[in-house]
Design a protein around this motif. Sequence first.
Motif: not given
Lengths: 72, 557
Positions: A18, A21, A23, A49, B44-45, B48-49, B157, B179-180, B208, B431, B477, B479, B483
Motif C-alpha cells: 500500500p 504510490p 501500484d 518509499n 493511495h495511502m 505516506r504518498t 486505494r 484501485g486493486r 504520480d 497507455e 486489469h 492497474h 493508468r
Amino acid sequence: MIVDIELDKCTSCGLCDPICPADVIHMERNGDREFPAIKYPEHCVTCFNCEIFCPTQCIDVHPIVRRRPLPW
Amino acid sequence: MLEKIGRLIDSDVLVVGGGAGGLWAALSAKRHFPEGRITLVDAHMVGRTGHTAFSNAWMVMVSPEDDLDACVRDIVEGNEWIAEQELIREVLSLSYGQVLDLERMGLRFAREGGQFVRRPTRGLRVTKVLKPVGGGLEFCWVLRKALESEGIRIVERIFVTDLLQDDHGWIAGAAGIDGRSGEFCVLRAKATVLATNSVTFRAGFVRDLTGTGPVLAYRAGAAITNAEFGYLRPATPKFYFEGITFAIQDGAKFVNAAGEPFMEKYEPDWADQADVQLISKAMVMEKRAGKAPLYLDMSLVPEEKREDYLHSTVAWMDYFYKKLGERARIDMFGRTEYYPFYQMTKMAIKTDSGCRASLPGLFAAGLAQASCATHFAGFHIGACNGTGWIAGRSAAALAREVQAPAVSEAGAASLKDKIRRGFGEGHDRAEDELLFELQKLIFRYDLSILKTEERLSEAVGALAGIEEKLAATKAGHTHGFVRLRETEAMVEAAKLIFIASRARQESRLSHIREDFPKRDDRNWLRWVLLRRRGGEAEVSTEPIATPLVPPPREASP
C-alpha cells in the motif's frame, strides 16, 4: 526504478504494497505466506518509499528515473 | 438499492484527496460539524504518498506580530495580480493558528528563543516560510492520526472516476473503483471537496500527479482557471535535484556549449539568481541562438559546501543523493546537461473566497483550488492548509442544512457500466505509449515555454489523435484501467492548457507568448475561465477583483 526485493529477508509484513504510490508492488500468495511481487517495475516513480519503510531493508531502488521526452 | 450496484459509502462531507488540502478540509469539516459523517478518500495511502508527503512541507506562516496586509500585497504582487485577494488574506490569517494546531497534534517546528525559525522564500519580499521536523512525511502522518482520533473515516486505494450529480446538477458525491480489486464504489455525500492536486504529466518532482480532480470538476460543468500558467524550471531528465537555488547562491552557474555563462545577458539584474521561470525562458533563447547544449556547472560550488548537497530532510531525496554517485556513477558536482522543463500546470478549480466551486455542492482545496497563478516555494502548502480549512468549513455549513441528495440507481448503474466497458482485450502497455506521445507534445519548449497562437492551435489538433487512440484502448486489469483513465485526464488537461494559453493574449508570469510579448494590465487583469458546454471547452474571461491590493496604475483606462 525498483530493481530487487530479497525475499529471503522479507517478513511478509505487507507494508511495501500500500505504501507504493504507483501500484507497482503487489502482495501475492506463495504457499502459506504472501510475498511482495514487482508487478509493474516500469511504473516505479523512484520515490524510495518501499525501501525507506521496509523493516528489514530488503528492497533496492536504483536512483535513475525513467527518461522523459526532451523539450528540443 | 444503490448497495446492489456497488459498495456504498454515505457521508455528510466527502473529501477527495489526502494531501495538505484534503487532510485539513476533513479536519475542518469535522470541527465545524462534529456530529457529521466525514469521509476522506485517497487513491493511495494517506500520510505516506502524494505530493505533500514527498515534500519538505515548507509552509507560509504570518504570525500576529507580522504585517498581514504587507504579506497579502507581497503575494498579490508576486502573482502579478492573478490572485484571489480575499481568499489569500484569509489563508494567511489562518496560518499561525494552523501551525500552533499542528504543534498540539505533535508535529515539531524549530524554535529559537520561543520564536518559530522561519526564512524568506524566492520571489517574495516580506512573507516567510517554515518547515516541520520530518518534512512532508511527518506532517501528513501527524494529520492522519489527528483525523483518526477525531472520528473521520479514511478510505484508501479508491480511484475516483466521476462526480455524481443529481437531476439539478447538484454534486452528490463521487463514484470510483477500488484501485486493486476494481470493485465499483458509490460515495454519496451532501457536500464534496476536491483536493486532488495538480498535473505533472508523470514527470518532475512527484510523478504520480495526474490532475484527475480538476478535470472531473470540468467534466461535470464547473469552471476552471489558470490553465495557461505553470511552473517552469531548469531540470535534467536523468535525476532530480531540488537545490538549484541554493547551489546558485553557492556559485553554480548555467553555461552554454562553449562554457560561457549566459544568464547575465538575459537578466542583467539577477543573472543566475533570477526566478526559475526566467532561467527557463533564457535557456530557450540561448538554444535558439544555437548555443545548446546547456549545462548547470556545479563544479563552481566550493568543496567545503558540497557535503550539504548530499543530504536532505526529505527522506526520498536523501536516499536519492546517497545512491546517485554510488549506483549511477553520476557526479552531482560536475557539469550536467539541463533543459527548461514544464513541471506542473497551475490549472485548478475556480472558487469564491469560501472555496465554493461554480457547481452547487462542490468545493475545492489545495492545488485543485485556484488561489493564485505562480508557484512560490513554501506558499503553496500554506495555501493548501488554508484553503483546506476554508473548504471544509464551507462544506460543513452546507451539509448541516441540506438533505441527502438523490442519487439515482440508473445513474450509478450507467457509471458502473461505463467503467466495465473500459475493460477488455488490450495490449498491456498501450497507455504508456500514449502517455509518451502526450509528453512529447506538452514538454516541447515552443508549446509549454514560448507560445504562439498558431502552434497552440496545431497542438490542440495533435491531441485529438491521442484522444482517439485512447478511446479505442481497453484495459486488461485494474492497474491498466487506472493508468488509462489518468492518461485520458492528462490529455484533457493538456487541451485545456493549450486553449487557455491561446485565449490570454499577453505575457505574464510563466505564460510567455511570442506574439504578445508584453504584460497588458489594461486588458488582462482577468481570469481565463473554461467550462464544458456541449462537449467542448467554452472560454470566457472575468475581471479579477482587487478589493485589498489596488491594481497597478497601467490597468486604468
